[in-house]
Every structure is written in structure tokens, then in C-alpha cells.
Design an enzyme around this catalytic site. Structure first.
Site, mmCIF file in Angstrom:
data_model
loop_
_atom_site.group_PDB
_atom_site.id
_atom_site.type_symbol
_atom_site.label_atom_id
_atom_site.label_comp_id
_atom_site.label_asym_id
_atom_site.label_seq_id
_atom_site.Cartn_x
_atom_site.Cartn_y
_atom_site.Cartn_z
ATOM 1 N N GLU A 94 -24.220 -12.394 12.513
ATOM 2 C CA GLU A 94 -22.828 -11.929 12.585
ATOM 3 C C GLU A 94 -22.168 -12.379 13.881
ATOM 4 O O GLU A 94 -20.988 -12.728 13.904
ATOM 5 C CB GLU A 94 -22.787 -10.397 12.475
ATOM 6 C CG GLU A 94 -21.388 -9.806 12.321
ATOM 7 C CD GLU A 94 -20.717 -9.381 13.631
ATOM 8 O OE1 GLU A 94 -19.579 -8.883 13.574
ATOM 9 O OE2 GLU A 94 -21.322 -9.538 14.718
ATOM 10 N N ASP A 131 -28.591 -9.404 14.373
ATOM 11 C CA ASP A 131 -28.635 -10.303 15.531
ATOM 12 C C ASP A 131 -27.906 -9.714 16.723
ATOM 13 O O ASP A 131 -27.047 -8.836 16.585
ATOM 14 C CB ASP A 131 -28.047 -11.672 15.183
ATOM 15 C CG ASP A 131 -26.554 -11.633 14.858
ATOM 16 O OD1 ASP A 131 -26.134 -10.707 14.130
ATOM 17 O OD2 ASP A 131 -25.804 -12.521 15.323
#
Length: 417
Positions: free
Chosen positions: A182, A87
Site C-alpha cells: 500500500e 507493508d
């Protein structure tokens, strides 16, 4: 010893392909992954792992990608994993990223074409001093680049391809782990440790060439709710106690020269309000609290509560609720028990011809939490700079050194086995 060379420019091409896939995570979403589009990159990574011969590569329902590079040595060795996240940060758009390669950088200002107000200057980015002659990749001026952490993804994939293609380079079993979310603190919430089947690992999510981070912030999140007294504003005298104004007064009473991100560096912690919302009757603020020791973290939480109580004393009809929850803890407390993991990481960096820099990170990584889940996990440089911003950049040559470092780590554990 590895002899990896990026002759065919596959590393930059791989990174650019990943950077173009929008994978922005969303802290407001309750799902895992928080955005379905992260799975688009996950599917691409699985496809590439299968193509290079990692036959068990798969993505689970939660968007985690797993794969195994089989051992090619007779030695009984610990199982190592390498981890990066898919991400990108919600802080800056990751949609329609247009990566640009600035070949043979010579110290000039990099004016980004889609918004010429976005200029990457050496005076603002000290690490550019060490990039003369290198190839710098940036975005085009309207988005972040996503080198945090797609540089790490590309480096792990490149190292995996090299190891699968060069069986003469001896290593034990190596696991690959790519995580979602994350950036919103949920990177290992649903990781399947049994499927991963590793003893320890390395996140590839650091900044400057040569850095290895064995210490992170410890982190708490705090939610403060103020319950005020709402009345009709035309008849409010002596009755109304606005939760909005009480909250504003509390925020204004927090220190401005200490304990705040704008005024702290190195080993100094902070209390940082990250969002506020509310009405006259009820208002809420979200905080992140950071420091390097649990003791200081607790002191900061207590100081926040003292400040709240001091202000609330002026508003007898109002009340508050403060909830403080642990987010992650300084991984050094775990890593110090397994010194070889960091030592071999340092040696691997130096074998790549780079000066190793053992550092603390004013942030957290997936490795912070993995370390406390029984998988000690320092953080190795990926070469990403100015992350979460439109000025983000990465050097292709730094990325090549990260690939060499990953391969060297695998070799060193085999040699010493």
C-alpha cells in the site's frame, strides 16, 4: 452491541508481534509483493485467523490475505470487509523494530533509548495532550514503529477473534483483507475481488481517535525527461546544453510559497518532485501531483508543463517528454452515492464513546482505489501517529476504541438489515 474489553492485553501483544516483523515495501521492485518478507507477516496472520476459527483463511501468491467470518443472523445482509495493509513505508527503516510500551503516560518527553536525539514531545505531537494516563507504544529510536498499518492489522484481528468467540453478537458475513505494498501505491493492484466477495468495506488506516475519512486526495504521478546536448566539457562553448542544469532550473522555477507540500495544508494541492537522476545528456525527475478535485489536478499538470516549456525555450537544441499517469482518485465522489456506509461508521465510533470526526485525508488509502473498483470504502482511525518516521507512536487505548468501532459497525449493519 459489543462488550469488547482488552482484559488480557492481547491487543498490544498482537501489535508488538506484527511490528517486529520487517515488511518494508520497495518501489523499485517489479514483483508483487515488492518484497518477499511481507509474506512472513501474511503467513502469521493466516495462522492466527485459522486458530480463531476462520477456516477459509489463506494467502495467495501475490501476498494478499483473505478470510471470512461467517454470518450468524437469518437476515440477508450486504457483505462487509475490513482492510489493512501489511507493508511499512520505504521512507524509514523497518528492520529490527524494538517496540517499547510507555505505561501510564503523564505528558513527559519520550526519549527513545537507541538514539536519544529522537525525542517525542507533546509540543510537537498535539494529540499527546489527549493521552494522559494511556499506554503509548513507540519504537526505540533507530526505526519506524509500523503502527501504519500494523495497528489496523491488530485491531481487525482482535475484532475477528471477538466475533468468532461471541456468537451472541449478531452480524452478517464479514470479510477480512490484508494487502501488501500500500505504501508504494500498489496495495490493490492484484486484489482478487471475486475471492473477496464483498459489497463494500472500511480500511482501518487512519490517524486520530474518532476520525473517519470519506475524502482523499486525487493523485497523479508525473515523469519528466529532459534530453540535453552532451559534448566534451573542454570544447563545450556554445554547444553543450546540460540536461541536469535544465532540470535544476525547472525545479527552481516551481513556486516555493504555494503548490508545494511545505507550504500547503487543508484543501490545498501541490506538485512535488520526489526523485531526480541523470547525466548531461539526459535527466529525469519523478513528481507526485495532488489535489481534491480532478479539475485542479489537471490544472497542476498543465502548470508544470507550462513551466517546463518556458525554461526549454532558452535551450533550442534540447527537448523534453512529460508523462502524467493517474494513480488514484478522491473516494468522496463514490462514497457520496452510498451515504449509509459513512453514517454507520460515524455511529459505530460514537457507540464506542468517542466523538466522531468526519475528515479529509491529505493522502490516499487502499480505499481510494477500492471505491473506484466498485467497493465503496471509507477510512476509520487506527490510532497511528507520526507515521513514516522514527517518532511514530500509537496509544493502546485508542487501538481498543478502534476494535470496538469495528465490532460496532458489524452490529449496526445487522440491526438495520
Amino acid at each position: 452491541m459489543s462488550n469488547y474489553h482488552n482484559f488480557n492485553k492481547s491487543l498490544a501483544q498482537r501489535f508488538i508481534k506484527y511490528a517486529k516483523i520487517d515488511t518494508q515495501s520497495d518501489p523499485a521492485s517489479p514483483t508483487c509483493p515488492s518484497t518477499l518478507k511481507q509474506k512472513n507477516l501474511g503467513q502469521e496472520l493466516v495462522k492466527e485467523l485459522l486458530e480463531i476459527g476462520v477456516s477459509d483463511a489463506e494467502m495467495d501468491d501475490n501476498g494478499y490475505v483473505y478470510g471470512t467470518i461467517p454470518s450468524n443472523t437469518d437476515k440477508a445482509l450486504p457483505v462487509i470487509f475490513f482492510c489493512s495493509h501489511m507493508d511499512t513505508s520505504p521512507d524509514c527503516s523497518g528492520e529490527n523494530v524494538k517496540p517499547i510500551i510507555h505505561d501510564n503516560y503523564q505528558g513527559q518527553d519520550l526519549v527513545l533509548p537507541d538514539d536519544n536525539k529522537i525525542v517525542i514531545r507533546m509540543s510537537d505531537h498535539k494529540d499527546l495532550k489527549h493521552q494522559i494516563g494511556n499506554d503509548i507504544i513507540t519504537a526505540s529510536g533507530t526505526t519506524l514503529l509500523g503502527a501504519d498499518n500494523k495497528a489496523g492489522l491488530a485491531e481487525i484481528m482482535e475484532a475477528a477473534a471477538f466475533l468468532m468467540k461471541n456468537p451472541e453478537v449478531k452480524h452478517g458475513t464479514i470479510k477480512v483483507l490484508f494487502t501488501p505494498d500500500e505504501e508504494i501505491g500498489r496495495g490493490v493492484d492484484k486484489v482478487d475481488l471475486k475471492k473477496l466477495g464483498a459489497d463494500f468495506g472500511y480500511t482501518i488506516d487512519g490517524e486520530t481517535l474518532g476520525s473517519i475519512e470519506d475524502e482523499t486526495f486525487s493523485a497523479d504521478g508525473a515523469t519528466l525527461t529532459i534530453y540535453g546536448v552532451s559534448t566534451h566539457p573542454g570544447f563545450a562553448k556554445g554547444k553543450m546544453e546540460s540536461a541536469i542544469k535544465i532540470l535544476a532550473e525547472i525545479l527552481d522555477s516551481l513556486p516555493k510559497d504555494t503548490l508545494t507540500p511545505e507550504a500547503t495544508h487543508q484543501k490545498e494541492g501541490f506538485i512535488h518532485p520526489v526523485s531526480i537522476s541523470g547525466q548531461v545528456e539526459e535527466a529525469e525527475a519523478q513528481f507526485i501531483i495532488r489535489d481534491f478535485t480532478d479539475e485542479k489536478l489537471a490544472q497542476h499538470g498543465a502548470f508544470l508543463e507550462e513551466t517546463i516549456k518556458k525554461i526549454l525555450a532558452k535551450y533550442p537544441k534540447s527537448s523534453y517528454k512529460l508523462e502524467i499517469k493517474a494513480q488514484y482518485r478522491n473516494m468522496k465522489q463514490v462514497l457520496d452515492q452510498y451515504p449509509k456506509i459513512v453514517q454507520y461508521g460515524i455511529e459505530a465510533i460514537e457507540r464506542a464513546g468517542v466523538v466522531a470526526k468526519q475528515q479529509s485525508i491529505r493522502g490516499g488509502t487502499d480505499g481510494s482505489r477500492l471505491s473506484y473498483m466498485g467497493l465503496p470504502c471509507p477510512n476509520i482511525f487506527a490510532g497511528e501517529h507520526a507515521f513514516h518516521s522514527k517518532q511514530e507512536w500509537v496509544s493502546v487505548q485508542d487501538m481498543e476504541k478502534a476494535v470496538q468501532t469495528i465490532i460496532n459497525i458489524a452490529c449496526i449493519w445487522e440491526e438495520r438489515g
